[in-house]
Design an enzyme around this catalytic site. Structure first.
Site, short mmCIF file in Angstrom:
data_model
loop_
_atom_site.label_atom_id
_atom_site.label_comp_id
_atom_site.label_asym_id
_atom_site.label_seq_id
_atom_site.Cartn_x
_atom_site.Cartn_y
_atom_site.Cartn_z
CB THR A 45 -0.90 -0.01 1.26
OG1 THR A 45 -1.46 1.29 1.44
CG2 THR A 45 -0.12 -0.34 2.53
CG ASP A 46 -1.25 4.87 -0.90
OD1 ASP A 46 -1.69 4.27 0.10
OD2 ASP A 46 -1.97 5.60 -1.62
CD GLU A 47 -3.22 3.78 4.44
OE1 GLU A 47 -2.99 3.60 5.64
OE2 GLU A 47 -4.36 3.98 3.98
CE1 TYR A 75 -3.30 -2.41 5.86
CE2 TYR A 75 -3.21 -0.05 5.41
CZ TYR A 75 -3.25 -1.36 4.96
OH TYR A 75 -3.22 -1.61 3.61
CE LYS A 111 -0.17 -4.86 3.21
NZ LYS A 111 -0.52 -6.28 2.86
O1 DAU Z 1 -4.13 3.98 0.39
C1 DAU Z 1 -4.36 2.59 0.29
C2 DAU Z 1 -5.14 2.20 1.49
O2 DAU Z 1 -6.46 2.71 1.31
C3 DAU Z 1 -5.19 0.71 1.74
O3 DAU Z 1 -3.91 0.23 2.01
C4 DAU Z 1 -6.08 0.44 2.95
O4 DAU Z 1 -6.18 -0.94 3.19
C5 DAU Z 1 -7.45 1.02 2.71
O5 DAU Z 1 -8.24 0.84 3.87
C6 DAU Z 1 -7.34 2.49 2.37
O6 DAU Z 1 -6.95 3.26 3.53
P1 DAU Z 1 -7.66 4.63 3.91
O7 DAU Z 1 -7.50 4.90 5.34
O8 DAU Z 1 -7.26 5.70 2.95
O9 DAU Z 1 -9.19 4.22 3.53
P2 DAU Z 1 -10.58 4.56 4.26
O10 DAU Z 1 -11.65 4.19 3.31
O11 DAU Z 1 -10.63 4.02 5.63
O12 DAU Z 1 -10.50 6.14 4.36
C7 DAU Z 1 -10.36 6.96 3.22
C8 DAU Z 1 -10.31 8.39 3.70
O13 DAU Z 1 -11.58 8.73 4.25
C9 DAU Z 1 -9.30 8.61 4.82
O14 DAU Z 1 -8.75 9.91 4.68
C10 DAU Z 1 -10.15 8.55 6.09
C11 DAU Z 1 -11.49 9.11 5.63
N1 DAU Z 1 -12.67 8.58 6.32
C12 DAU Z 1 -12.80 7.23 6.45
C13 DAU Z 1 -13.87 6.69 7.12
C14 DAU Z 1 -14.01 5.21 7.28
C15 DAU Z 1 -13.62 9.45 6.84
O15 DAU Z 1 -13.50 10.69 6.69
N2 DAU Z 1 -14.70 8.93 7.50
C16 DAU Z 1 -14.85 7.57 7.68
O16 DAU Z 1 -15.85 7.15 8.32
#
Ligand code: DAU
Length: 347
Positions: A129-131, A153, A157
């Protein structure tokens, strides 16, 4: 010599990327596919039920830490390529409890690498992942940018990636690493921003945006990732790191606004909530290497979002048990234990 895969073992094949990748393999190629999946909350065996008994697809319920099982499967099914997708992937869950991430993402990967040492593989593909690079406020991360993960997380990774590198150097395991930006599409568990926003909107419920909602991510439709993975299964070189991205970057607020527009719902559904501790404001990947191989994203964001929204609208029976079951429980815990208690990280 043609060294393209004949039999691929996909770990985590019943999860989001796994399901889409296995479908891609079975529809677009003639490889045989063996899936090993622990069927945790994020994996659904029935996603791929239509292919069971097809002669080219085998499903095995098992954990990647079961070295004996993996070794046996690789030998008996004559696996030549291993695509390692099994992982705990949700950042917020890793903030609640880091240990399962260490167990599966680090220990599980090391176990698989140990198995890979004992068999003859053409390629071991580590999905990352980019993270792992941490926050990237300006420019783009290159394949050799130092790792500086922010969340448990991402740290798990990054650790797994380090083991992949070490097993390649020390034991000659033919492994390489694929790092992707945010991926979206059908079969994604509702905990992630995109499906969560669609499902909240369908229920006319508020969509929680962390902090000011101006965090930036790059978004790639899952079919494009699957094409990149297959290409790398055929030509990827051990020891390399490959970036997969669309370069299409949006703030979370912009992304959710597009979803609301597609669903004909008002932007007032977006609600600011306390920020995720340690939240990275931006990720961005440089992905010229894949472009040189002739790959580029083919699904524009608008089209990808349209397809994804339509899929969730049409697959209630897929997400309803998750939305009202495991996900509802987890959401409650996340809000009570982390967001409402104001857990903060310095700096
Ligand atoms: O960048 C790649 C990554 O993308 C993957 O390695 C991860 O497995 C995947 O979960 C994802 O990580 P993020 O943290 O970017 O994805 P998430 O969908 O959890 O969140 C996307 C963005 O939205 C992040 O800035 C947090 C924000 N968010 C997320 C949730 C769940 C909100 O603002 N509200 C929320 O309820």
């Amino acid at each position: 010599m043609d060294d393209s895969p004949r039999t691929i073992l996909v770990t985590g094949g019943a999860g989001f990327i796994g399901t889409n990748f296995v479908e891609y393999l079975l529809r677009q190629t003639d490889v045989r596919v063996v899936v090993v999946d622990a069927l945790t909350y994020a994996g659904q065996r029935h996603n791929l039920a239509a292919y069971e008994g097809s002669g080219r697809y085998v499903f095995v319920h098992g954990h990647i830490e079961n070295a004996q099982l993996l070794y046996h499967l690789c030998r008996t099914c004559e696996v030549d390529t291993l695509v390692h997708l099994a992982a705990h992937t949700h950042v917020d869950r890793s903030i609640l409890q880091a240990q399962p991430f260490v167990q599966t993402n680090v220990q599980g990967t090391v176990t698989l690498l140990e198995v890979a040492r004992q068999i003859r593989l053409r390629r071991f593909v580590q999905m990352s992942t980019d993270e792992v690079y941490g926050e990237c406020l300006r420019g783009e991360c290159a394949e050799d940018t130092p790792l500086l993960p922010s969340s448990p997380y991402a740290a798990s990774k990054a650790a797994a990636d380090c083991f992949v590198h070490a097993y390649r150097r020390t034991y000659g395991v033919p492994a390489f690493i694929v790092r992707s930006c945010n991926v979206y599409g059908p079969y994604q568990f509702p905990e992630k921003l995109l499906p969560m926003s669609i499902l909240c909107a369908l229920h006319d419920e508020p969509i929680p945006l962390y902090g000011d909602g101006s965090q930036r991510r790059q978004w790639l439709y899952v079919d494009d990732l699957c094409r990149a993975l297959w290409l790398l299964c055929c030509i990827g070189e051990p020891g390399q790191v490959y970036h997969v991205s669309s370069g299409v970057e949006l703030t979370n607020r912009e992304l959710v606004a597009q979803i609301l527009q597609l669903l004909g719902k008002p932007e007032t559904l977006m609600r600011s909530v306390p920020d995720r501790p340690g939240h990275d404001r931006r990720y961005a990947l440089r992905w010229e290497q894949l472009r040189c191989f002739g790959w580029e994203p083919s699904v524009q964001l608008e089209e990808g979002l349209r397809r994804t929204v339509a899929w969730y609208r049409d697959h209630r029976s897929w997400w309803e048990p998750l939305w009202y079951g495991e996900y509802a429980q987890y959401r409650r815990q996340w809000y009570e234990q982390v967001l409402q208690s104001g857990v903060r990280q310095e700096g």
